[in-house]
Write a protein that holds these residues in place. Structure first.
Motif: not given
Lengths: 356, 372
Positions: B94, B141-142
Motif C-alpha cells: 500500500r 484485507e484490501e
C-alpha cells in the motif's frame, strides 16, 4: 503497381528436385546405394506440402510436377517475368535435415552439385545458396569451403529453426567458414523439426506452422545478438529470407529495452541491438506482412528506421502475391531502386563481380 | 556488492494523481509457506512438498530455468522493511505502490501457484490453496485488490472443478493460466476450461512464463535470461495464433482473453500475418470463421507491461493506434524489476480520453467492475 527498375535482383526463389531420384547421379556411390537399397522416400519437409496453396501460386503450377522443379518454368515465370538481372536460388528440399550427420552432408553435397549442373549452368542470370547440414557445423563448414569455389554460389543457406539456437557457439564454424569465403548466411523460413516450431508445442495446422515462422525469426535474431555472433564475426552479413519483416520494429523495441536492463549478462553486446541489425542483417521482402494501405506501409518503413535493410524477392513459386505485385504499393522510386538493386549488390559481394 | 536504490520521495504527487488507475498485474507472495499456505493445504500435500518438492518441467527444483537479473526479479526497493520477499507485505505494498500511484483497482496474479507442475494431483491441491490464500490474506484485507483463480490447467477436469468452486466468490475477477502450456492453448484438451470461464462470465487471463516442456524457441533452449524474457512475446503470439486458428473464439463468442506481461507492440504485425495466412488457407482452418484481426478487436485484450520502448515515443503511440485504445490494460508488474511507472509510460501529449481508457476504463470494462 510499384514498377521494378532495370537490373533488379531477386533474392529468394525456390528450385526443387523433381524427385529424390533426380539427385542419384550427384550422390557419392555409398549414398546412392543406400538410397536405392533402403528405398529412400521423398524428402520434402512438412513445411511445404507440394499441393498446399502457399507452396505454389496457381498460375505457376505445372500439373502434378513439384513446384519449382522445372528450370525452364522458373526462368520464364520469374527471371524473364520480372526482368531480373540475377536470381538467387534457395533450395528448401529437406534432405539436409536427415538425422545422420554423414547422410545429411552427403545429400547436401549432391544438392549443391545438382544445382550447379541442372540450374546454374543453364542460365547466366542464376545464382544459388550453398545447402548445408544445419546440425553438423563441422561438415557444413567443409561443404562451404568446397562449394564456394564456384563463385555462382553467393551465400550459405540454413533453416531458421535448427537443432540449436543459431547463435550458440556450436554453430560458429559455419559462420567462420562463411565469413572466410565472403558469403552472407541466410536463414530461411522452415525448420529441421528437432523441436516443436512454437514455444508451446506442436501446432495442429500448416497455417499455424507458417504463422510461427515469424516468431522463429524473432528468436533467431535474439540468439544471434545475445550470443555475440556479430562481434565475433565482424565481416559476416546475415540475411533473413521469407521472414515476414513487419515484426521487426516491435521486436527490436523489446530487445533493446531488455538489453538496456540486462546487458551485464551479455557484456559482449557492445551496442544497441537496433544498431547491430541495421548494419548487419538484411530481409527479403516477400512476404511483407503489412496492411495494404500505403499510409500504414509508409509508417512501418519509418519504424524499420533504415532504407538499407530490405532486399527484393519474389519467393517464387510460393503464393505470396498475385500478378506483378511483388513490392508493396506506394514506395518512393528511390527506395524501390535500393530494395531491388543497391541493397542486394551491397549484401552479396559476389554479385558485384560480373561474369563468374 | 553495492546496491544503489532510487530515492523516491513518498510525498511527491505523481502526474497521474488525478486519475485512479487500474493495475492489472501485481504479484503477491506469501511471507511464509508454513503460516500462509499450509493452512489451506492437506497434510498429505504438505508432506509431499517437503519430501519431493514442487517439480516443474525444467532442471531446477527451487529457481527459474534462467537466473534472473537480480534477486527475486524484484525492484531493489521492493523488499519490505519488516522482512520477507517483495510483494509479501500488504502494508508496504500500500505504502510503496497502491497509495502513491493511486491504484484503485489491482489484480493479483500469483506466479508460484502449482501451475505447470509435473504432478497433476499436487498441482491441483496447491492451486486450491493459493486461491484460498489470496482471499484470506489479501482481498479481504484490501478492497482495492482482486484475486485470480489459478488452475492446474494441464488437467482440464480438475481446472473446471476449481473454476466452479471459486466462481461464486466476488473477489475473483479472472481465470488465470501461464502461457507456456504443454500444448498450444487452442487445442481441445483445454476447451473445458474456456467453457467454464465463459459460463462463469470471467475473462481468461494468460500470463507469461510457465513450464510446458517445449523450448521457448523452435531451435531449442537459448543460453540467456535476456532471450527467455524477450521470448515471452513469441510465446504469446503462438498462444494467440492457436486460440484463433483452433476456433476457440468462434465457439465461445462471449469469451474474453487477457494476455499479461508479454508486451503488445507485436500485435499489429501478428494480425497482418494471421489475416494473410487465414485468407490463403481458410479451407484448412475450418474452425476459424472470422478474420483473425476481427476476433482480436472483439475478444482479446493485453496488459501493457513491459511496454516496448522505441527511441521515438510517437512510434509507440502509432502502434497503439493500430491496436486500438480500447484493447490495452495498464499494468506495472509490481514488485518486479521491469516495473512500468504509470506517470512515465505515455507521452504527455496523449489526450485525456485515451489516457482514461488506457489506465482505467478498459480494465473496469473487461472485469465488469467499478472502482471500489
Amino acid at each position: 503497381m510499384t514498377v521494378l527498375p532495370p537490373g533488379a535482383i531477386d533474392c529468394d526463389l525456390h528450385p526443387a528436385p523433381p524427385s529424390v531420384s533426380a539427385l542419384m547421379p550427384y550422390l557419392e556411390p555409398h549414398w546412392a546405394d543406400a538410397a536405392a537399397h533402403r528405398g529412400l522416400h521423398e524428402l520434402e519437409t512438412i513445411a511445404w506440402p507440394p499441393n498446399a496453396p502457399l507452396s505454389c501460386r496457381p498460375d505457376w503450377r505445372d500439373g502434378d510436377a513439384r513446384p519449382g522443379s522445372d528450370p525452364a518454368r522458373l526462368i520464364s515465370d520469374a527471371v524473364d517475368g520480372f526482368g531480373t538481372r540475377y536470381a538467387i536460388l534457395n533450395c528448401l528440399y529437406g534432405a539436409p535435415m536427415l538425422y545422420s550427420e554423414d547422410m545429411a552432408a552427403g545429400f547436401a553435397r549432391a544438392l549443391n552439385d545438382w544445382l550447379k549442373a541442372e540450374w546454374l549452368d543453364r542460365d547466366p542470370r542464376l545464382r544459388a545458396s550453398i545447402t548445408v547440414p544445419p546440425h553438423a557445423p563441422g561438415l557444413a563448414a567443409e561443404e562451404i569451403e568446397r562449394a564456394a569455389e564456384d563463385r555462382r554460389f553467393v551465400q550459405v543457406l540454413l533453416p531458421v529453426m535448427g537443432e540449436t539456437p543459431p547463435g550458440r557457439r556450436i554453430n560458429w564454424p559455419v559462420y567462420a567458414a562463411a565469413e572466410r569465403a565472403g558469403l552472407p548466411v541466410a536463414f530461411h523460413a522452415g525448420s529441421a523439426y528437432r523441436h516443436p516450431p512454437t514455444p508451446v508445442g506442436w501446432p495442429s495446422y500448416l497455417a499455424e506452422d507458417y504463422a510461427a515462422q515469424a516468431t522463429a525469426f524473432q528468436a533467431a535474431l535474439t540468439s544471434l545478438i545475445a550470443e555475440g555472433v556479430f562481434q565475433k564475426f565482424p565481416d559476416l552479413t546475415v540475411v533473413f529470407a521469407e521472414s515476414g519483416v513487419a515484426w521487426l520494429p516491435a521486436h527490436l523495441w523489446r530487445l533493446a529495452k531488455y538489453w538496456r536492463g540486462l546487458r551485464m549478462e551479455v557484456p559482449w553486446v557492445d551496442r544497441s541491438p537496433e544498431e547491430i541489425v541495421r548494419e548487419r542483417v538484411r530481409f527479403t521482402i516477400q512476404p511483407f506482412d503489412a496492411p495494404e494501405e500505403p499510409d500504414a506501409v509508409a509508417r512501418l518503413l519509418e519504424h524499420l528506421g533504415s532504407d538499407d535493410m530490405l532486399l527484393f524477392a519474389t519467393d517464387y513459386p510460393h503464393w505470396q502475391f498475385d500478378g506483378m505485385g511483388a513490392l508493396p504499393e506506394g514506395l518512393p522510386a528511390d527506395l524501390v531502386r535500393r530494395i531491388a538493386v543497391d541493397n542486394p549488390l551491397s549484401t552479396y559481394p559476389r554479385l558485384r563481380e560480373g561474369k563468374p | 556488492m553495492t546496491v544503489e536504490v532510487l530515492d523516491r520521495p513518498s510525498g511527491e504527487t505523481p502526474a497521474e494523481a488525478t486519475l485512479r488507475i487500474a493495475d492489472c498485474d501485481i504479484h503477491p507472495s506469501p511471507k511464509s509457506l508454513e503460516r500462509e499456505i499450509h493452512p489451506f493445504l492437506e497434510r498429505r500435500w504438505q508432506r509431499h512438498l517437503e519430501r519431493y518438492g514442487a517439480r516443474p518441467r525444467q532442471p531446477f527444483l527451487n529457481g527459474p530455468a534462467y537466473p534472473k537479473g537480480q534477486p527475486d526479479a524484484a525492484r531493489r526497493d521492493a523488499y519490505p522493511p519488516a522482512g520477507g520477499r517483495p510483494g509479501s507485505d500488504l502494508a508496504f505494498m500500500r505504502a510503496q505502490h497502491l497509495d502513491p500511484n493511486n491504484v484503485g483497482f489491482g489484480v493479483l496474479n500469483p506466479l508460484k501457484s502449482g501451475q505447470g507442475l509435473q504432478n497433476l494431483d499436487f498441482a491441483d491441491a496447491y492451486c486450491r490453496a493459493i486461491n484460498d490464500w489470496q482471499i484470506a490474506f489479501w482481498t479481504r484485507e484490501e478492497p482495492r485488490l482482486k484475486a485470480s483463480i489459478v488452475i492446474p490447467y494441464e488437467d482440464a477436469a480438475a481446472s473446471v472443478r476449481e473454476i466452479e468452486r471459486c466462481a461464486g466468490e466476488e473477489d475473483y475477477v479472472q481465470v488465470f493460466m501461464l502461457n507456456r502450456t504443454a500444448e498450444p492453448m487452442g487445442q481441445r484438451r483445454y476447451w473445458p476450461i474456456y467453457d467454464a470461464a465463459a459460463a462463469a462470465g470471467l475473462p481468461l487471463a494468460v500470463h507469461a512464463f510457465g513450464f510446458g516442456g517445449a523450448p521457448i524457441t523452435g531451435s531449442g533452449w537459448p543460453s540467456y535470461y535476456i532471450e527467455d524474457m524477450t521470448g515471452h512475446a513469441q510465446s504469446s503470439q503462438a498462444v494467440l495464433t492457436s486460440m484463433i486458428f483452433e476456433g476457440v473464439f468462434d465457439r465461445l463468442p462471449g469469451l474474453r482473453m487477457v494476455l499479461i506481461e508479454s508486451g503488445f507492440a507485436w500485435l499489429p504485425a501478428l494480425c497482418w500475418r494471421l489475416d494473410r495466412v487465414w485468407m490463403r488457407m481458410r479451407d484448412e482452418l475450418h474452425r476459424c470463421k472470422r478474420r483473425p484481426s476481427e476476433i482480436v478487436r472483439e475478444q482479446v485484450f493485453l496488459t501493457t507491461q513491459p511496454m516496448e520502448e522505441p527511441n521515438r515515443p510517437r512510434q509507440l503511440v502509432e502502434c497503439i493506434d493500430w491496436i486500438g485504445w480500447d484493447r490495452l490494460l495498464f499494468a506495472t508488474d509490481y514488485p518486479h524489476w521491469d516495473f512500468d511507472q504509470p506517470d512515465r509510460v505515455l507521452p504527455s501529449w496523449v489526450d485525456a480520453e485515451k489516457r482514461r481508457a488506457f489506465f482505467t476504463d478498459n480494465a473496469l470494462r473487461v472485469y465488469g467492475r467499478q472502482m471500489p
